[in-house]
Write an enzyme that holds these catalytic residues in place. Structure first.
Site: not given
Ligand code: CAA
Length: 381
Positions: A240, A243, A157, A336, A125-126, A365, A363
């Site tokens: 979700d 996490r 990734i 410590q 994703l990132s 911050t 996943e």
């Molecule tokens: N479940 C289902 N749908 C969701 C949701 C959820 N938890 N959160 C948002 N949505 C939906 C919303 O309903 C919305 O849909 P509609 O337009 O149809 O209503 C859409 O998604 C957009 O929602 P937002 O406007 O709230 O989205 P946003 O751009 O403001 O972002 C955020 C919200 C929660 C901050 C999100 O960007 C986020 O979680 N960012 C962090 C990303 C992340 O965790 N990255 C980690 C990378 S993976 C990794 O690290 C893997 C690894 O290898 C270890």
């Protein structure tokens, strides 16, 4: 809600603990130095059902649910956190495909993951300029005959260089914002998919973290996961659940560090008695044990809600925030308590401190978790 694990959940936990004690913990310090990716260990974990703990048995998983998954992750991370990362992301990818994929996709990809044949799953994703804000991604998938060509770069990734199955997010409609993002299922080794770089990290040395470059990677319509334009929502749903995995990992790391600190403090003497009897040390350990317990309960609450099909995004974000922030504090206390020895590689606590640090970053911050929690406060479920 009942947080007492069932016999079945405890049985999964026991299997994970036994494996971690026998196969992970004895090699954890050496793996921290040589950084060998745990291919053999992942194959063995697959045989125990631990690459798909919450995936139905019909698809090669353990069918044991999210609470058992959390307990198993805690045990594996306590043994060797760097192995638990690949396990966590593989579970996440397998569960996502099992839940959202078509029956054909589930049959094609999930047993491949849960059997260990794919080695690992990856969540692509990132991007270099889009981590906390994945909607800002630039990777494009363009129509090509009856399929698609994906081009772009993916960053951070986990297992990206070993994964047999990757979920890759790309923009299919640049005008549609987050509704123009689609998730594709991509096999490792697909032409055009290359590893541009492997990161040298502070900790988790047995886990690989890749930058991937995609140049005209061909996929078909059948490889779209969750529908055209449905990718962003899918990523949010998967994160979700992910996490809960990272909160569990943080608890496992912190538990290992706390146990080491209690052991050391019970043996080490100053001023004529074991240092654990000095109030200054006892108080630090008491705080650490309390934070650990609170984080574990919050994580089990989130896991139980997910397993029951209830909303759990708020609970998962709170659990990850609390468990990971406090894991860092607990590991710091463990160092410590060990004094100068804690700062050396002769004791496991400095590795625990390094391994725990990233749980506050990946996943989502801690700052993103707070954003998610705050949004739930404004719009309660
Ligand atoms: N479940 C289902 N749908 C969701 C949701 C959820 N938890 N959160 C948002 N949505 C939906 C919303 O309903 C919305 O849909 P509609 O337009 O149809 O209503 C859409 O998604 C957009 O929602 P937002 O406007 O709230 O989205 P946003 O751009 O403001 O972002 C955020 C919200 C929660 C901050 C999100 O960007 C986020 O979680 N960012 C962090 C990303 C992340 O965790 N990255 C980690 C990378 S993976 C990794 O690290 C893997 C690894 O290898 C270890």
């Amino acid at each position: 809600m009942n947080f007492q694990p069932t016999e079945e959940q405890e049985a999964v936990q026991r299997v994970a603990r036994e494996f971690a004690e026998r196969r992970l913990r004895p090699r954890a310090a050496a793996r921290d130095v040589d950084g060998v990716f745990p291919v053999e260990e992942l194959r063995e974990l697959a045989k125990l059902g631990l690459l798909g703990v919450a995936v139905p048995e019909a698809l090669g998983g353990a069918g044991a649910g999210t609470v058992a998954y959390s307990l198993a992750m805690q045990e594996l991370a306590r043994g060797d956190a760097s192995v638990s990362v690949a396990v966590s992301v593989t579970n996440m990818v397998a569960e996502l495909i099992a839940t959202i994929g078509t029956p054909a996709q589930a049959q094609k990809f999930v047993p491949f993951l849960t059997s260990g044949e794919a080695i690992a799953g990856a969540f692509a994703l990132s991007e270099p300029q889009a981590g906390s804000d994945p909607a800002a991604m630039t990777t494009r998938a363009v129509r090509d005959g009856n399929g698609w060509r994906i081009s772009g770069a993916k960053q951070w990734i986990t297992s990206g260089d070993h994964a047999g199955v990757l979920v890759v997010w790309a923009i299919t409609d640049p005008a549609a914002g987050h509704k123009g993002i689609t998730a594709f299922l991509v096999r490792g080794g697909t032409p055009g998919l290359t590893v541009a770089r492997l990161e040298e990290k502070m900790g988790l040395h047995g886990s690989s973290t890749a930058q991937l470059v995609l140049e005209d990677v061909r996929v078909s319509d059948d490889d779209i996961l969750g529908g055209l334009g449905g990718g962003f929502r899918l990523a949010m749903m998967a994160l979700d659940g992910g996490r809960i995995g990272i909160a569990s990992q943080a608890i496992g790391i912190a538990r290992g560090a706390l146990e080491a600190a209690i052991r050391y403090a019970s043996e080490r003497e100053t001023f004529g008695q074991a240092i654990i009897k000095h109030q200054a040390i006892g108080n630090m350990l008491a705080d650490a044990a309390t934070w650990l317990e609170a984080g574990a309960l919050m994580t089990l609450r989130a896991a139980a809600a997910k397993q029951a099909g209830k909303p759990f995004g708020r609970e998962a974000a709170m659990a990850k925030l609390f468990a990971t922030e406090h894991a860092s504090k607990i590991c710091d206390i463990a160092i410590q308590v060990h004094g100068g020895y804690g700062y050396t590689r002769d004791f496991p606590v400095e590795r625990a401190w390094r391994d725990s640090r990233v749980t506050r970053i990946y996943e989502g911050t801690s700052e993103i978790q707070r954003m998610v929690i705050a949004r739930h406060l404004i719009r309660p479920e």
